[in-house]
Design an enzyme around this catalytic site. Structure first.
Site, PDB file in Angstrom:
ATOM      1  N   SER A  11      49.883  98.738  37.160  1.00 41.28           N
ATOM      2  CA  SER A  11      49.945  99.794  38.174  1.00 41.28           C
ATOM      3  C   SER A  11      51.125 100.697  37.898  1.00 41.28           C
ATOM      4  O   SER A  11      52.267 100.234  37.797  1.00 41.28           O
ATOM      5  CB  SER A  11      50.085  99.166  39.558  1.00 41.28           C
ATOM      6  OG  SER A  11      50.575 100.141  40.458  1.00 41.28           O
ATOM      7  N   HIS A  45      45.809 101.170  36.611  1.00 45.22           N
ATOM      8  CA  HIS A  45      45.650 101.208  38.060  1.00 45.22           C
ATOM      9  C   HIS A  45      46.572 102.267  38.644  1.00 45.22           C
ATOM     10  O   HIS A  45      47.774 102.272  38.357  1.00 45.22           O
ATOM     11  CB  HIS A  45      46.000  99.824  38.635  1.00 45.22           C
ATOM     12  CG  HIS A  45      45.685  99.661  40.077  1.00 45.22           C
ATOM     13  ND1 HIS A  45      44.439  99.302  40.531  1.00 45.22           N
ATOM     14  CD2 HIS A  45      46.457  99.794  41.174  1.00 45.22           C
ATOM     15  CE1 HIS A  45      44.453  99.219  41.848  1.00 45.22           C
ATOM     16  NE2 HIS A  45      45.666  99.517  42.273  1.00 45.22           N
ATOM     17  N   MET A  85      43.817  92.799  48.637  1.00 39.95           N
ATOM     18  CA  MET A  85      45.265  93.020  48.672  1.00 39.95           C
ATOM     19  C   MET A  85      45.934  91.734  49.123  1.00 39.95           C
ATOM     20  O   MET A  85      45.538  91.146  50.141  1.00 39.95           O
ATOM     21  CB  MET A  85      45.613  94.139  49.668  1.00 39.95           C
ATOM     22  CG  MET A  85      45.028  95.495  49.327  1.00 39.95           C
ATOM     23  SD  MET A  85      45.541  96.111  47.699  1.00 39.95           S
ATOM     24  CE  MET A  85      47.318  96.169  47.882  1.00 39.95           C
TER      25      MET A  85
END
Lengths: 241, 327
Positions: free
Chosen positions: A12, A37, A141
C-alpha cells in the site's frame, strides 16, 4: 478451512515516500508484489485525507501491476468513473458507504474495472451475502481505516477466517479473491494466511532496513527494489505452511 | 453494447486482430464486444485434413465469420504484400495473441500505436512458443499473463500490464490454458483502454531474468523415471494434453495423463512398478514414488488404473522403460 496455496502481497502506497512516489512504485513492482494497493481517503468516511485520481494516474504510469484502488470515501459513485479513467484495475468500495451496493458494483463493471467490496472491522460478514457472486474481491479490514502502522484487531482476524469459509462454502465458479488490510507485518503474517491477497503498507515500505532516515533516500532504484523484495519475501516466508 | 461512463470522448480505435488457436478466442470476443472496431482478423491458413478428419479452420476465423469481420489467412507474413493488406485497414493498433509467426519491423510499425501481444507468462520468464507448458515443467506455483508492446525480437518487447495467476495444485497445461485465456482477454481490454487514456507506460524487460519456453516436440514427452517424483509430476502436468507424457511397459507405449508424487521412499530401481491397485500404479522414481492415476495405453482409450488392470496384468516388479525394448 484450508488456506490458499498461494498468497499475493499488495503493497500500500500509504506508507511510501511521496517525495518520490514514482521510484517507490517502480521499485516495489519489481519486488515480487502481485498488485499495487492505493488507499483513497476523503477525510469524511475516514478521519484522514490522502490521494485522488491524479495521483492514481501517476501511480498507474509507474507500474505494470494491477492497481487495486480502495475507496474509503462517501458517495463513491460520483468518482468511480474518474478512478477507472485514471488507471484503476480494481475499484473497492465500502459496504458502509453504499446504500445501493448492486448499483455501485454495476457501475464499476460498466466502467471496465473489477469490483471489490470492503468491510470495516465492526461490520458483520452477512452484508456480503447478496453480492458475493457479483464481485471479484472481498476486502476485510482488520483495523479501523485511516492511518498506517496500526496493529490488527483480534476479532477482525477471526472474521477473516469466517470470510474464507463463507467464500469457500459458496462454491462459486469464479469466487472473489479474499484480501485483508490492517497491520500485516512479517512477524504476524501467519495470522492472515486465510487471505489470498495481503495488503502491507508499513510492513513493506517501512521495512526496518529502509527506515533509517539517511538510508532510504540514498538508495537507487535497484537497491530499493532489492530492499522491498526482502520485505515481501519476509512476509511470504511467514505464510509458507 | 452500452457506452462506458468512464473515458468519455475517446473515439473507437481500428484494431486488427492476429491470432490463431483457441487461446486467442476470448481476447477476440472481448475486443469485438467492446467500444473499439475489430476491422480484420488474421490467422494461419487452415490445416489440411488428416485421415478421416475435416479441414481444421482456426477457431479465431470461425469466430470472425460469426461476427461478420473480414478475415485473412496469409501463407506468408514477411514481405510488402502483407504490410499493404494491413495498411489498407488503416489500423490504430494490432493485437497479437498466439498468431504463430514472428512479425517483421514493417508490420510492427504499420499501426499508429504499434502491436500489442498477449503472452501467457510473467515476462521476461518463459519467452517463446510454449509458456504455459514450461511454467508447469519447471514446477512454478504461480504464472500469469503479460501484455507487451511488440518489438522485432522473440517476446522481448516492453511490458505494458501484467497479472499473475496462482497455479492450482494438480492443474495440467490444458486446464491452465483455460484459466489463462480469459485473463488474457481481460488484461488486453484493460491495456487498450489505458493506452487510449494514456495511463499505462511501457517498461523494458529485465533480460537478466529471461527464461525460454521453446516449442515442444512429441519426443519431449518421454518420462525419465530417474528424476525425483515431484519433477515427474511437473513433467506430466506440463506435457498434458500435448505432447503427452509417455513411457513404455512390456513393449506398449503408455501415456500418463494424471498422477501424483508421493513422499514414500522407493526401494527399487527407478521405473519399477511397486504396487498395482485400483487407486493407482505406484512407480519408483529417482526420489520418492509416483502414482499413476490415469493412463492411455496405445490403441486404447484413456482409463483409470482399475480399468487398466482389468485388461492388462502388469507384474509387480515390471520396469517402465524409455523404449519398446526387445521383448
Amino acid at each position: 478451512m484450508s488456506p490458499p496455496a498461494h498468497h499475493s502481497i499488495a503493497p500500500s502506497i500509504l506508507s511510501a515516500d511521496f517525495t518520490r512516489i514514482g521510484a517507490e512504485v517502480e521499485a516495489v513492482s519489481r519486488a515480487g508484489a502481485g498488485l499495487i494497493h492505493v488507499d483513497v481517503m476523503d477525510g469524511r468516511f475516514v478521519p484522514n485525507l490522502t490521494v485522488g485520481p491524479d495521483i492514481v494516474s501517476a501511480v498507474a504510469l509507474a507500474t505494470n501491476l494491477p492497481l487495486d484502488v480502495h475507496l474509503m470515501i462517501v458517495e463513491p459513485d460520483r468518482l468511480i468513473p474518474r478512478f477507472v479513467d485514471a488507471g484503476a484495475s480494481i475499484v473497492t468500495v465500502h459496504v458502509e458507504a453504499c446504500p445501493h451496493l448492486h448499483r455501485t458494483i454495476a457501475l464499476i463493471h460498466d466502467c471496465g474495472a473489477r469490483a471489490g467490496v470492503a468491510l470495516n472491522p465492526a461490520t458483520p460478514l452477512h452484508f456480503l451475502g447478496p453480492v458475493l457472486s457479483d464481485i471479484e474481491l472481498v476486502l476485510i479490514m482488520t483495523v479501523d481505516p485511516g492511518f498506517g502502522g496500526q496493529d490488527p484487531i483480534p476479532s477482525a482476524l477471526r472474521k477473516l477466517g469466517q470470510a474464507r469459509r463463507l467464500i469457500d462454502k459458496a462454491g462459486l465458479d469464479r469466487p472473489p479473491a479474499l484480501e485483508v488490510d490492517g497491520g500485516v507485518k512479517a512477524h504476524n503474517a501467519g495470522d492472515f494466511a486465510a487471505a489470498d491477497i495481503l495488503v502491507a503498507g508499513s510492513g513493506v515500505f517501512l521495512w526496518p532496513e529502509t527506515q533509517e532516515d539517511t538510508h532510504k533516500s540514498s538508495l537507487d532504484g535497484d537497491q530499493l527494489a532489492a530492499a522491498y523484495a526482502r520485505a515481501v519475501s519476509a512476509i511470504l516466508g511467514a505464510l509458507a505452511p | 453494447m452500452s457506452e462506458s461512463p468512464a473515458g468519455g470522448g475517446t473515439t473507437p480505435w481500428r484494431i486488427i486482430f492476429m491470432g490463431t488457436p483457441e487461446f486467442a478466442v476470448p481476447t477476440l470476443e472481448a475486443l469485438a464486444a467492446g467500444p473499439d472496431d475489430v476491422v480484420a482478423v488474421i490467422a494461419q491458413p487452415d490445416r489440411p485434413a488428416k485421415r478421416g478428419r475435416k479441414v481444421h479452420v482456426p477457431p479465431t476465423i470461425q469466430v470472425a465469420r460469426r461476427l461478420a469481420i473480414p478475415t485473412h489467412q496469409p501463407a506468408r507474413v514477411r514481405g510488402p504484400r502483407f504490410v499493404e493488406t494491413l495498411a489498407h485497414y488503416d489500423p490504430d493498433l494490432i493485437v497479437v495473441v498466439a498468431y504463430g509467426r514472428i512479425l517483421t519491423e514493417a508490420v510492427l510499425e504499420c499501426p499508429r500505436h504499434g502491436c500489442v501481444n498477449v503472452h501467457a507468462s510473467l515476462l521476461p520468464k518463459y519467452r517463446g512458443a510454449s509458456p504455459i507448458q514450461w511454467a508447469l515443467l519447471r514446477g512454478e506455483t504461480v504464472t500469469g499473463v503479460t501484455t507487451m508492446l511488440m518489438d522485432a525480437g522473440l517476446d522481448t518487447g516492453d511490458i505494458l500490464l501484467a497479472r499473475e495467476l496462482p497455479i492450482p495444485p494438480g492443474a495440467n497445461a490444458g486446464e491452465l490454458h483455460d484459466l489463462l485465456a480469459p485473463i488474457g482477454a481481460e488484461l488486453l481490454v484493460e491495456t487498450v483502454a489505458r493506452m487510449k487514456r494514456g495511463t499505462v507506460r511501457p517498461r523494458p524487460q529485465d533480460s537478466r531474468l529471461a527464461t525460454r519456453a521453446p516449442l515442444l516436440k512429441k519426443e519431449d514427452g518421454l518420462i525419465d523415471w530417474n528424476r525425483p517424483a515431484r519433477e515427474i509430476d511437473w513433467h506430466v502436468r506440463g506435457m498434458t494434453p500435448w505432447p503427452g507424457a509417455f513411457t513404455f511397459l512390456d513393449g506398449t507405449r503408455i501415456v500418463v495423463l494424471d498422477g501424483a508424487a508421493l513422499p514414500q521412499p522407493a526401494d527399487a530401481p527407478p521405473g519399477t512398478l511397486l504396487k498395482a491397485e485400483a487407486s493407482g500404479l505406484m512407480v519408483s522414481t529417482g526420489e520418492g514414488c509416483y502414482q499413476v492415476r490415469e493412463l492411455k495405453p496405445e490403441n486404447s482409450r484413456a482409463m483409470a488404473p482399475q480399468a487398466f488392470l482389468c485388461g492388462h496384468r502388469p507384474a509387480v516388479g515390471a520396469r517402465f522403460s524409455s523404449d519398446r525394448g526387445v521383448s
